[in-house]
Design an enzyme around this catalytic site. Structure first.
Site, PDB file in Angstrom:
ATOM      1  N   GLN A  65      -7.790 -32.438 -17.116  1.00  0.00           N
ATOM      2  CA  GLN A  65      -8.243 -32.764 -18.463  1.00  0.00           C
ATOM      3  C   GLN A  65      -8.681 -31.512 -19.203  1.00  0.00           C
ATOM      4  O   GLN A  65      -9.384 -30.664 -18.663  1.00  0.00           O
ATOM      5  CB  GLN A  65      -9.399 -33.756 -18.372  1.00  0.00           C
ATOM      6  CG  GLN A  65      -9.680 -34.507 -19.656  1.00  0.00           C
ATOM      7  CD  GLN A  65     -10.512 -35.755 -19.402  1.00  0.00           C
ATOM      8  OE1 GLN A  65     -10.660 -36.194 -18.270  1.00  0.00           O
ATOM      9  NE2 GLN A  65     -11.026 -36.346 -20.454  1.00  0.00           N
ATOM     10  N   SER A 100      -9.079 -31.064 -10.707  1.00  0.00           N
ATOM     11  CA  SER A 100      -9.649 -32.384 -11.014  1.00  0.00           C
ATOM     12  C   SER A 100      -8.544 -33.438 -11.049  1.00  0.00           C
ATOM     13  O   SER A 100      -7.945 -33.738 -10.018  1.00  0.00           O
ATOM     14  CB  SER A 100     -10.443 -32.322 -12.326  1.00  0.00           C
ATOM     15  OG  SER A 100     -11.235 -33.472 -12.496  1.00  0.00           O
ATOM     16  N   LEU A 101      -8.219 -33.988 -12.217  1.00  0.00           N
ATOM     17  CA  LEU A 101      -7.139 -34.974 -12.317  1.00  0.00           C
ATOM     18  C   LEU A 101      -5.846 -34.460 -11.681  1.00  0.00           C
ATOM     19  O   LEU A 101      -5.093 -35.215 -11.056  1.00  0.00           O
ATOM     20  CB  LEU A 101      -6.920 -35.322 -13.795  1.00  0.00           C
ATOM     21  CG  LEU A 101      -5.795 -36.267 -14.231  1.00  0.00           C
ATOM     22  CD1 LEU A 101      -4.447 -35.609 -14.329  1.00  0.00           C
ATOM     23  CD2 LEU A 101      -5.707 -37.501 -13.328  1.00  0.00           C
ATOM     24  N   ARG A 141      -9.528 -44.596 -12.333  1.00  0.00           N
ATOM     25  CA  ARG A 141     -10.414 -43.433 -12.451  1.00  0.00           C
ATOM     26  C   ARG A 141     -10.726 -43.150 -13.912  1.00  0.00           C
ATOM     27  O   ARG A 141     -11.878 -42.912 -14.292  1.00  0.00           O
ATOM     28  CB  ARG A 141      -9.735 -42.227 -11.809  1.00  0.00           C
ATOM     29  CG  ARG A 141     -10.523 -40.912 -11.851  1.00  0.00           C
ATOM     30  CD  ARG A 141      -9.638 -39.805 -11.281  1.00  0.00           C
ATOM     31  NE  ARG A 141     -10.338 -38.568 -10.988  1.00  0.00           N
ATOM     32  CZ  ARG A 141     -10.411 -37.526 -11.803  1.00  0.00           C
ATOM     33  NH1 ARG A 141      -9.859 -37.587 -12.999  1.00  0.00           N
ATOM     34  NH2 ARG A 141     -11.038 -36.422 -11.426  1.00  0.00           N
ATOM     35  N   HIS A 182     -18.155 -34.880 -12.432  1.00  0.00           N
ATOM     36  CA  HIS A 182     -18.348 -34.010 -11.266  1.00  0.00           C
ATOM     37  C   HIS A 182     -19.830 -33.689 -11.035  1.00  0.00           C
ATOM     38  O   HIS A 182     -20.209 -32.542 -10.791  1.00  0.00           O
ATOM     39  CB  HIS A 182     -17.523 -32.724 -11.408  1.00  0.00           C
ATOM     40  CG  HIS A 182     -16.047 -32.980 -11.476  1.00  0.00           C
ATOM     41  ND1 HIS A 182     -15.339 -33.463 -10.397  1.00  0.00           N
ATOM     42  CD2 HIS A 182     -15.159 -32.868 -12.501  1.00  0.00           C
ATOM     43  CE1 HIS A 182     -14.064 -33.617 -10.761  1.00  0.00           C
ATOM     44  NE2 HIS A 182     -13.938 -33.278 -12.022  1.00  0.00           N
ATOM     45  N   GLN A 184     -14.539 -36.368  -4.901  1.00  0.00           N
ATOM     46  CA  GLN A 184     -14.218 -35.536  -6.049  1.00  0.00           C
ATOM     47  C   GLN A 184     -14.978 -35.915  -7.317  1.00  0.00           C
ATOM     48  O   GLN A 184     -15.383 -35.051  -8.097  1.00  0.00           O
ATOM     49  CB  GLN A 184     -12.702 -35.582  -6.330  1.00  0.00           C
ATOM     50  CG  GLN A 184     -12.216 -34.465  -7.216  1.00  0.00           C
ATOM     51  CD  GLN A 184     -11.059 -34.889  -8.084  1.00  0.00           C
ATOM     52  OE1 GLN A 184     -11.205 -35.691  -8.993  1.00  0.00           O
ATOM     53  NE2 GLN A 184      -9.887 -34.346  -7.786  1.00  0.00           N
TER      54      GLN A 184
END
Length: 293
Positions: free
Chosen positions: A11, A90-91, A115, A190, A239
């Site tokens: 992202q 991340s993603l 998610r 996060h 995560q």
């Protein structure tokens, strides 16, 4: 043969028009159809539409997953050598796991959809990026403030902090940085503030079978190569509340014998973070880029 890693952005890398030249490709068309069935909306329409809508977590994450997955598949279909390692920010880790064969395209998208829904619904937190900062000063300030964490350790020169708005403001007021930018996100991603969303996502993740990876994966929460299905799932489960350890991933690549990295997806964010790594860096953000990758 050059040992290459494929890396997948997350992202923040999205851009209006991404995937514009994919729609006419037969493989891409099939993937877009599957995505519409899973999501209930059209990825190409969102990608080519309003910037604010594309920038909303609910849409950003599925769009990135779909576009990056398609580009990686086309690369393989065109005979590009398989990567020696994969990693995603991340993603982007979901794309890395798909490319490594841990789950199929639809399963990965279903995980990303849930998610994105949970993260989009998060509220009450703040994130901010610091560039050119005092790392020791930041570490000391975070240690003294239980309501803020280091969310993204992107490079030696760039990090993202995450926590309550007051805690983030306190860090920004007390830590020297060349530049500090508050991020336009709905929650404190996060960080422990995502614990409730992470617990709900865990119930979804528990029902999804993972396969051993055909390509070693460097995970955000543990940047060491792994192929074991259970280990990769456990890392992914951590995560949402854990830090993105991208700086360590960048340092791990040369140690694993990687000589080149291809950023598969829109933009050059990850390439920028790796520019001092000594790796040969390339980007594949569209079909037009495939000729040089």
């Amino acid at each position: 043969m050059t040992k290459t890693a494929w890396i997948f952005p997350g992202q923040g890398s999205q851009a209006v028009g991404m995937g514009a030249d994919l729609s006419e490709h037969p493989l891409a068309a099939a993937r877009f159809d599957t995505a519409t069935q899973v999501l209930g909306w059209s990825v190409p329409e969102i990608c080519h539409g309003d910037e604010a809508q594309l920038g909303r977590t609910l849409y950003t994450q599925p769009c990135l997953y779909v576009v990056e997955s398609i580009l990686a598949e086309i690369m393989r279909d065109r005979g590009h050598d398989a990567p020696a390692l994969v990693a995603g920010h991340s993603l982007g880790e979901y794309v890395a796991l798909y490319v490594a064969g841990v789950f199929d395209f639809k399963t990965g998208l279903e995980l990303v959809k849930r998610r994105a829904e949970l993260m989009d619904g998060a509220a009450g937190g703040q994130m901010a990026a610091l560039i050119g900062f005092d790392r020791d000063g930041l570490a000391a300030a975070i240690e003294q403030n239980p309501d803020v964490v280091l969310a993204n350790d992107n490079s030696r020169a760039q990090v993202v902090i995450s926590g309550t708005p007051d805690a983030v403001e306190a860090i920004l007021a007390n830590v020297k940085a060349k530049r500090a930018v508050k991020l336009n996100v709905s929650g404190a991603f996060h960080s422990p503030m995502m614990a409730e969303a992470a617990a709900e996502f865990q119930q979804v993740l528990d029902r999804v079978p993972f396969r051993d990876a055909a390509i070693p994966v460097l995970s955000n929460t543990d940047p060491t190569p792994a192929t074991d299905a259970a280990q990769l799932k456990e890392r992914l489960a951590r995560q949402m509340t854990g830090s993105v350890r991208w700086r360590e991933i960048g340092e791990q690549l040369p140690e694993c014998g990687i000589e080149a990295a291809i950023e598969v997806g829109p933009g050059k964010v990850l390439s920028g973070l790796l520019k001092r790594s000594g790796l040969s860096l390339q980007q594949v953000g569209s079909l037009a880029d495939l000729g040089s990758a």
